[in-house]
Write a protein that holds these residues in place. Structure first.
Motif, mmCIF file in Angstrom:
data_model
loop_
_atom_site.group_PDB
_atom_site.id
_atom_site.type_symbol
_atom_site.label_atom_id
_atom_site.label_comp_id
_atom_site.label_asym_id
_atom_site.label_seq_id
_atom_site.Cartn_x
_atom_site.Cartn_y
_atom_site.Cartn_z
ATOM 1 N N ILE A 158 -2.510 11.239 6.165
ATOM 2 C CA ILE A 158 -2.514 9.919 6.794
ATOM 3 C C ILE A 158 -1.267 9.841 7.659
ATOM 4 O O ILE A 158 -0.161 10.094 7.195
ATOM 5 C CB ILE A 158 -2.538 8.812 5.731
ATOM 6 N N VAL B 129 0.859 -1.183 0.000
ATOM 7 C CA VAL B 129 0.000 0.000 0.000
ATOM 8 C C VAL B 129 0.893 1.230 0.000
ATOM 9 O O VAL B 129 1.918 1.266 0.677
ATOM 10 C CB VAL B 129 -0.976 -0.012 1.200
ATOM 11 N N THR B 130 0.544 2.188 -0.819
ATOM 12 C CA THR B 130 1.309 3.430 -0.860
ATOM 13 C C THR B 130 0.345 4.602 -0.760
ATOM 14 O O THR B 130 -0.793 4.521 -1.213
ATOM 15 C CB THR B 130 2.091 3.566 -2.175
ATOM 16 N N VAL B 131 0.814 5.657 -0.161
ATOM 17 C CA VAL B 131 0.029 6.889 -0.084
ATOM 18 C C VAL B 131 0.862 7.996 -0.712
ATOM 19 O O VAL B 131 2.037 8.148 -0.387
ATOM 20 C CB VAL B 131 -0.317 7.247 1.373
ATOM 21 N N GLN C 252 -4.596 13.650 -2.320
ATOM 22 C CA GLN C 252 -4.096 12.461 -1.645
ATOM 23 C C GLN C 252 -4.669 11.231 -2.333
ATOM 24 O O GLN C 252 -5.859 11.188 -2.653
ATOM 25 C CB GLN C 252 -4.538 12.501 -0.194
ATOM 26 N N MET D 196 -4.447 6.868 -2.212
ATOM 27 C CA MET D 196 -3.913 5.639 -1.646
ATOM 28 C C MET D 196 -3.990 4.583 -2.733
ATOM 29 O O MET D 196 -5.018 4.431 -3.379
ATOM 30 C CB MET D 196 -4.726 5.222 -0.420
ATOM 31 N N LEU E 90 -0.172 3.689 8.722
ATOM 32 C CA LEU E 90 -0.978 2.605 8.161
ATOM 33 C C LEU E 90 -0.289 1.283 8.422
ATOM 34 O O LEU E 90 0.921 1.228 8.564
ATOM 35 C CB LEU E 90 -1.250 2.801 6.670
ATOM 36 N N THR F 65 -5.747 2.495 8.283
ATOM 37 C CA THR F 65 -5.068 3.770 8.098
ATOM 38 C C THR F 65 -5.548 4.721 9.177
ATOM 39 O O THR F 65 -6.734 4.789 9.478
ATOM 40 C CB THR F 65 -5.389 4.384 6.728
#
Lengths: 832, 521
Positions: free
Chosen positions: A451, A409-411, A423, A425, A454, A471
């Motif tokens: 965020i 998972v990347t933000v 933003q 995700m 997470l 998150t």
């Protein structure tokens, strides 16, 4: 309070390579190797395979310049801040000679006209702070000694710029051109004529005439200069003070970082912040070719002597080799530095690679074992605009892997003053076929604010249910995302969707963490830690340690899984017992980074106290720390990570036990990747990896294949015959192999010596049978290994913490000691 | 080196049904042709041979229509009473029909008068079907009997009286000349074999059976009755495979698409549902004006013909992209393109692959060359800004990211400015675009505030924009008030329960006794 358990043998060592873009790289004459200065070493890369073939170790400070020996193109001169010039045979990696100059050498030049001497930039009166630098000619004395002191230093040019790009030698070394601020100076050696060409400093129409770099045409009396405002000037007729001419070319919109003429002088290459390599046709400068989007800003450009290859080194620690038709042929990529590491250090559970922010908008996967970058994953997937004034571009701010490495998972965030927070995700699924991560779900604006944390839920064997992600956001919510089925008759697919939103008293959620077995979720809301049941999403209980706000949060592992650790911003480290729901202990420690070892109960805490960072390793259930090291590095520690070892190490002492199964890496504020290790392990690892690399890099020619077969047969034969192994590292053998053939004594004399050496050393050494047939080459390497590691050790024990530039100079006594050390036979180390 | 990365255009999830390849396929029909018949259209049957005429049974007539004819090509009207089930033989030359008077009539498609009449049924015959060997004819009647006739001699070969209610549907196997299936109002579907003297398989449908259908392979049988469509596995002796309940009124007719991949069912609820025959999920649904009694698909799904209770025959023809072929320019010959493509590399040849060319959109090409104003112009063209406002907004966002939005927006004349303003007025309150367009609007006001008053057109649009934004603000305020009221309601609910209540998406309100803060050691 704590026992002093630190042992001298656990040391901080620097990993992750050094900058390879510090100085202009250099091609060997046959184009097979690319040489570049990297920290205290010179690295030799193969242009065909991009592998690092050899590392020339010997300098004790930053290497500042490398040049091929004009008289022998298989030899290399290198200068360093330690005040020595060293001559290497770079194909075999042997240090041939050391010239001690006792000046801080900042750049190195060789001239075709004057082969006996070399040129270097040194600070005036050896005083770097004064800011005055000189170009000096150093006459290298002929001597058979390994180490020669050089006295014959003559000043050629006074008041030069310290950057090596500000001086260039002209056609056949007849003149030298130097630029500093607004002035171009040219000195003709034969006529001893000195010309100065000043430019006006007027800042008209945004013009900024400050010189940045200079290059000389290899065939004609023409000098090209690059300027701050992106202009390139070509100066002709420079031997005449009055009638000189210059033409101006302007394509770069920003400072020209480097420019160079091709080997034949038919074209001029220039590059700058735009990261576009521009090829100008000489004498018809309107014709240009471009190679855009090379990555980071171009720092240096080099061409090979035959003109087939060019290479550019970039600000993101990368060297690109480019063929003469402007197609990229190879990329040598080091650990990308310079970008702020926002994601922290992570470990890809599949490839065991270290993952962190890389190029802008990318995550880099960096293999710690082979010490090289595996690949870059493009997260943002937007065009990056290179501009000197920093644009506010999208950044990857958070990332996490699940425990199997199937999900990432990347933000990414972008915030500027006028617009709302952008933003996104993104959830990436690992694709087995492509061996890479593929985008699965993209969520726009998952939270209304940033965020803060997470984490994935660890799904162990006993727990079932969909993959879960939590998150925590500064919009006072934490959200639970679960993997759901989204397939229909046309396709099978899965996607993530929001399952639950939790709040607590409208406080900002700052941290979240799942327990080891995934049965409990801890979310911290400013001062309060809340515990939630992941099955029902019920609030179970709360902990707090007023008035401090919770900074970091971690569950204990294995037998300590009943403990929850938290750090507060008012300098407390607290440990709560989850069974009794009470505070087990707390201590006053200003913990900056808290990291839990996944394979043991150990917890590492980096504490900061008045700009000094200390490390404590402890178990939550024991009152005393296992290990403590003061002053780990200068400055703060940004991130840390335990990386499980491939094979557990044997440590019998308690103080090192915590290093047995995992290794602790950390990233300092100056973005150096460091780790804790002991001497013996480190030594073994480096030597083994080195052998591998060198063997792999022998090019596959038909002869090689033939010979290889022959060798193999021989090997089989040898192993069948069960020949008793030869010992390694015997002084006699080394002497025999390293003495030049013409000075070797009679063979009959050597024979008895050799046999004797075998008899003596056999008692104490264990042998490696498989290396017998390659004895000669192995011996050589062993010898050099031991020597090199020794030097390295010396250096590291003293200077491991300091940044590269700040390395202190060795005193004379120390150097003498070193010389002594070198004479002693340390071959026994190899057998340990 | 890495190539240019095109501008990211945000995709937004579409509300309503997802667009799948099935919806595209089944929507690709022309607007329907409606033909008024004399009574409710009870049966439609396509001729199996070209030119695929179809027989429509309505009231006392059977009309034969051609593919595109609005008028019947031929009419069989020699019925004394209501005609039923006009069915073609599989060579397309004979047509059989039952009738209210119990007589089965056989017509030559070319002729007019009945060739043969088969009498024996005592009540209305609503089912007729030819067997696949062309020599026999099956009929089912309201007198509960199923009869098999020899076509040339008009003799009755078999008479099965197993059903206990009206027989309203039936079909024959096209693989075995002796097999046929009937469905009856006694809730059963029976499979008969002419070589045996009683039914071979009986299946309990549960509702009066309105229609049965055998798959071309003969392995699966579909029956429709009540609200249910049921699929039976014949090879397992009539085991129920799946039961579908997607209609909310009686299903009256069934039909297979020409490939056998899709099953269609028509119902009195005025819908035609299309199922996938592999998963039995509804992939598409067609709506009609009245209750559907009969349904047929032309070969290759060229037309969907539906007969309804309001005696309207509805025909939809498939769209063909004929225009494209006309426009095709005469380019280089095929040989030119194929040149060198069929060369098989020999062993040891060095293969140099041709680089794949990426096609960039017009705005991306301009952005690649940093021509920002032109890129904005490109996305403000009428068809782009009207049809795909997300592209226009995406490019605006990209320009803002590059820090050149102000440059791109500046220096526009009255016409271009009014285009920009009209785009804003249209989209600024769209929640998908608001965040980007508010910024754009602010910049425009900043840049062009000095020219206000010079053009009545632009002034008018500025006023409109102001008005729109004021309305939107009022609207948002009202929404917030409602949200506040809801919060209060939720809060009162949770205090009563005195426990943790978790809202599904947006509300998780936690009340309840709070733990005492831990003692500091």
């Amino acid at each position: 309070m704590v026992e002093q358990t630190a042992r001298d043998d656990v040391r901080v060592i620097r990993t992750g390579g050094s900058k390879i873009n510090y100085r202009r790289p250099l091609f060997s004459t046959d184009n097979r190797y690319l040489l570049c200065a990297s920290g205290d070493f010179v690295k030799v890369y193969s242009t065909a395979t991009e592998e690092c073939v050899r590392v020339l170790q010997g300098h004790k400070n930053l290497v500042t310049g490398i040049q091929l020996n004009p008289r022998n193109h298989l030899q290399l001169y290198s200068t360093s801040l330690d005040g020595t010039i060293r001559l290497w045979d770079f194909t075999d990696g042997i240090l041939m000679k050391t010239f001690v100059v006792d000046f801080k050498l900042l750049a190195l030049y060789t001239s075709a006209a004057d082969e006996k001497s070399i040129f270097a930039i040194v600070p005036k009166d050896n005083n770097e702070i004064s800011g005055n630098f000189q170009l000096v000619s150093i006459n290298l004395p002929k001597s058979t000694d390994q180490e020669v002191a050089v006295k014959d230093v003559t000043v050629v040019l006074d008041d030069v710029h310290q950057s090596p790009k500000s001086i260039a030698f002209g056609r056949e070394g007849q003149f030298v051109a130097s630029v500093k601020s607004l002035e171009l100076c040219v000195l003709f050696f034969k006529r001893r004529k000195y010309y100065r060409f000043p430019l006006s400093s007027k800042d008209r129409k945004g013009a900024n005439n400050v010189f940045t770099c200079v290059a000389c045409h290899p065939k004609e009396d023409c000098v090209a200069t690059g300027h701050k405002d992106g202009k390139i000037r070509l100066w002709r007729n420079i031997s005449n003070k009055q009638e000189y001419t210059y033409s101006t070319q302007h394509w770069h919109h920003n400072v020209v970082n480097d420019l160079i003429f091709s080997a034949e002088g038919t074209s001029l290459l220039s590059g700058g912040v735009e990261s576009v390599l521009v090829q100008w046709q000489y004498k018809s400068e309107t014709k240009k070719n471009f190679l855009p989007r090379l990555g980071g800003a171009i720092e240096h450009i080099a061409t090979s002597p035959d003109g087939f290859l060019h290479c550019t080194s970039h600000s993101d620690n990368k060297i690109i080799t480019i063929q003469s038709n402007l197609t990229v042929s190879a990329i040598i990529q080091g650990l990308v530095k310079g970008q702020e590491v926002l994601t922290g250090l992570m470990l890809d559970p599949r490839s065991k690679a270290l993952v962190l922010n890389g190029k802008p908008g990318h995550l880099q996967f960096y293999s710690l074992q082979s010490d090289k970058q595996l690949y870059n994953l493009d997260i943002v997937q937007k065009e990056y605009i290179h501009q000197s004034s920093e644009l506010n571009q999208t950044q990857v701010v958070k990332a996490a892997f699940d425990c199997q490495g199937t999900w990432l998972v990347t933000v990414e965030e972008r915030k500027d003053e006028t617009t709302d927070l952008e933003q996104q995700m993104k959830l990436w699924a690992y694709n087995e076929e492509q061996q890479s991560f593929a985008l699965n779900t993209m969520i726009n604006a998952p939270h209304e604010s940033h965020i803060s944390a997470l984490c994935f839920q660890n799904l162990t064997g006993s727990r079932s249910g969909p993959a879960t992600l939590v998150t925590a956001g500064l919009d006072c919510q934490f959200k639970v995302w679960i993997l759901g089925d989204d397939s229909d008759i046309y396709r099978k697919c899965v996607c993530w969707s929001c399952d639950f939103v939790g709040t607590y008293h409208h406080l900002q959620a700052t941290n979240c963490s799942f327990s080891e077995d995934g049965s409990l979720l801890a979310v911290s809301f400013e001062q309060i830690i809340t515990l939630w049941d992941p099955d029902t999403w019920d609030l179970k209980c709360t902990f707090c340690h007023p008035p401090g706000k919770i900074q970091d949060l971690a569950f204990g592992r294995l037998s300590c899984s009943k403990y929850l650790l938290g750090t507060t911003d008012n300098g407390f480290l607290c440990c709560w017992n989850l069974l009794s729901c009470s505070l087990e202990w707390s201590t006053r420690l200003n913990v900056k980074v808290l990291q839990v070892d996944p394979l043991s109960e150990n917890v590492a805490a980096f504490t900061e106290f008045s700009q000094v960072t200390d490390l404590f390793v402890f178990k939550p259930n024991e009152p005393r720390p296992l290990y403590m090291q003061k002053n780990v590095c200068s400055g703060l520690v940004q991130w840390a990570l335990f990386v499980p070892r491939e094979f557990p190490e044997d440590y019998n002492s308690d103080g090192k036990q915590w290093l047995a199964r995992s290794q602790l890496y950390f990233l300092s504020a100056s973005q150096n990747l460091m780790t804790f290790s002991t001497e013996s392990v480190e030594e073994r690892l480096t030597s083994s990896s080195k052998h591998l690399v060198i063997e792999e890099n022998i090019p596959m020619t038909p002869l090689h294949v033939l010979l290889g077969k022959h060798r193999e047969q021989q090997t089989n034969f040898v192993s069948e015959a069960k020949q008793t192994a030869l010992p390694e590292g015997s002084a006699t053998i080394d002497e025999m192999l390293h003495t030049p053939a013409h000075v070797l004594p009679n063979a009959s004399f050597l024979c008895s010596m050799f046999v004797n050496s075998l008899m003596i050393s056999k008692m104490g050494t264990s042998a490696k049978e498989e290396e017998v047939e390659e004895m000669d080459s192995e011996k050589e390497e062993d010898e050099s290994d031991t020597e090199i590691t020794l030097v390295e050790d010396e250096q590291e024990t003293k200077e491991a913490y300091s940044a590269e530039e700040l390395l202190p100079k060795l005193t004379k006594s120390e150097q003498k000691e070193l010389k002594k050390l070198r004479k002693i036979d340390f071959s026994w180390i190899a057998t340990l | 080196m890495s190539s240019y990365k095109p501008t990211v255009i945000q995709t937004y999830p579409k509300l309503g049904n997802k667009v799948t390849q099935d919806t595209l396929y089944w929507k690709n029909y022309k607007s329907p042709v409606q033909i008024k018949e004399f009574g409710a259209v009870t049966n439609i049957n396509f001729s199996p041979i070209a030119p695929y005429n179809y027989a429509v049974t309505a009231s006392t007539r059977i009309n034969i229509y051609g593919r595109y004819s609005q008028e019947p090509l031929k009419t069989f009207s020699r019925f004394n009473d209501t005609a039923y089930c006009g069915t073609y033989r599989n060579d397309g030359r004979l047509l059989a029909a039952g009738s209210e008077d119990g007589i089965v009539r056989l017509f030559d498609v070319a002729g007019r008068a009945a060739l043969r009449q088969y009498s024996g049924h005592t009540k209305a015959v609503q089912v007729t079907a030819f067997t696949s060997d062309k020599y026999h004819l099956m009929s089912g009647s309201d007198d509960y009997s199923v009869r098999l006739w020899d076509i040339p001699s008009t003799t009755e070969l078999h008479c099965f009286k197993e059903h206990t209610d009206y027989i309203r549907c039936g079909c024959t196997s096209n693989l075995n000349a002796d097999l046929f299936v009937t469905g009856s109002y006694d809730h059963t579907v029976k499979v008969f074999d002419a070589r045996m003297d009683k039914s071979v398989i009986t299946m309990e449908h549960g509702q009066p059976v309105e229609s049965v259908l055998l798959f071309p392979s003969g392995g699966l049988l579909v029956s429709a009755g009540g609200r249910y469509v049921k699929v039976w596995d014949m090879l397992k002796g009539g085991q129920l495979l799946v039961s579908l309940r997607n209609h909310h009124k009686t299903v009256t007719c069934l039909c297979l698409s020409s490939s056998g991949q899709r099953l269609l069912s028509g119902s009195l609820d005025r819908h035609v549902k299309i199922y996938s025959t592999s998963t039995y999920k509804v992939v598409h649904s067609l709506d009609y004006a009245a209750a559907i009694l009969s349904l047929a698909l032309a070969p290759e799904n060229e037309a969907i013909v539906v007969g309804m209770t309001n005696s309207v025959l509805n025909i939809r023809h498939r769209k063909h992209n004929e225009n494209k072929q006309e426009k095709k320019k005469k380019g280089p010959s095929y040989r030119f393109f194929i040149k060198g493509k069929d060369y098989m590399p020999k062993k040891g040849d060095l293969l140099v692959s041709k680089p794949v060319k990426f096609h960039l959109k017009k705005y991306d090409k301009l952005l690649k060359g940093f021509r920002v104003s032109l890129a904005l112009d490109a996305v403000l063209e009428t068809n782009v800004r009207v049809k795909t406002p997300e592209v226009t907004t995406g490019v605006m966002q990209e320009l803002n990211r590059r820090g050149v939005l102000q440059n791109a927006l500046a220096g526009r004349d009255e016409k271009q400015l009014s285009v920009l303003l009209s785009f804003l007025i249209r989209n600024v309150v769209d929640p998908r675009f608001t965040s980007v367009l508010v910024n754009v609007a602010e910049i425009i006001v900043d840049i062009y505030s000095s020219v206000i008053g010079e053009s009545p057109l632009v002034d008018n649009q500025f006023l409109k924009l102001q008005d729109l934004i004021e309305k939107e603000i009022d609207y948002q305020e009202e929404l917030l008030e409602v949200l506040g009221m809801m919060d209060t309601i939720f809060a009162t609910m949770t205090t009563k329960k005195n426990a943790v209540v978790c809202g599904n998406q947006n509300y998780a309100l936690i009340a309840g006794p709070e733990e005492e803060p831990m003692v500091v050691a």
